[in-house]
Design an enzyme around this catalytic site. Sequence first.
Site, PDB file in Angstrom:
ATOM      1  N   HIS A 146     -31.194 -46.606  19.734  1.00 10.78           N
ATOM      2  CA  HIS A 146     -30.380 -45.461  19.324  1.00 10.78           C
ATOM      3  C   HIS A 146     -28.972 -45.899  18.933  1.00 10.78           C
ATOM      4  O   HIS A 146     -28.608 -47.078  19.054  1.00 10.78           O
ATOM      5  CB  HIS A 146     -30.335 -44.410  20.439  1.00 10.78           C
ATOM      6  CG  HIS A 146     -29.661 -44.873  21.703  1.00 10.78           C
ATOM      7  ND1 HIS A 146     -28.312 -44.767  21.911  1.00 10.78           N
ATOM      8  CD2 HIS A 146     -30.165 -45.443  22.826  1.00 10.78           C
ATOM      9  CE1 HIS A 146     -28.001 -45.245  23.103  1.00 10.78           C
ATOM     10  NE2 HIS A 146     -29.121 -45.663  23.678  1.00 10.78           N
ATOM     11  N   CYS A 165     -31.415 -49.350  27.277  1.00 14.97           N
ATOM     12  CA  CYS A 165     -31.733 -49.093  25.878  1.00 14.97           C
ATOM     13  C   CYS A 165     -31.039 -50.065  24.934  1.00 14.97           C
ATOM     14  O   CYS A 165     -30.078 -50.743  25.294  1.00 14.97           O
ATOM     15  CB  CYS A 165     -31.379 -47.662  25.507  1.00 14.97           C
ATOM     16  SG  CYS A 165     -32.511 -46.464  26.257  1.00 14.97           S
TER      17      CYS A 165
END
Length: 223
Positions: free
Chosen positions: A183, A199
């Site tokens: 992301h 992440c």
Amino acid sequence: MITLNRRALLAGSAALLASSLAGCATTASSARSQGSTPVRRPVPPEVASMYAAVLDDEYPIRASDMSLVPEQFWRQEVPNTTGEPAGSVVVDTTDRFLYHVRDNGMATRYGVGIGAAGFSWSGRAHIAYKRSWPRWTPPSDMIKRHPELEIYRYGMEPGPENPMGPRALYIHQGNKDTLYRIHGNEDEKTIGQAISSGCVRLLPQDIIHLYDNVRSGSPLLVV
């Protein structure tokens, strides 16, 4: 150049699912906690143009200050040294690069931030689907570690303050959501660092570029 250790890769595939409750969370304050004075460097006009402000998206995105990002992490086309077929996404957690393999023997290479020690993961998976301006929902395990996130148990609305940024790619192994994402994050100082809870983060302009070029279902390899 990436050297793929197949034995470590197979072990890592199991570790990816075992540690999947880590989730995603990155804030500017976490980057500032590193405490060092940022080193600024000259930025060529063509690089500044790649990372210019985006004003025609659902929400405006400011220009990224690339003087804060080491040159090796600027987006560029490089020979495909990953050994993976065209269409694959490869994340090198040691050198902090993400490669999107193209069909001409080349790959687009992006600089990334990755999960801090204790939240790192590796293995094979795939990009199940993509979202523009996604909601962010912290896993229950993360809320236990950070009770202040309770207000987002059922999701945080999209927007500039959302830690998922303008785009997200959702990572599954088989039919199981790993809870890991690729992301966006606007904090330049996190690129090349290990800060978040697991992440893979790209600058907003880079995650939009990757989102526009990668297909849902694409294979993913994290080494």
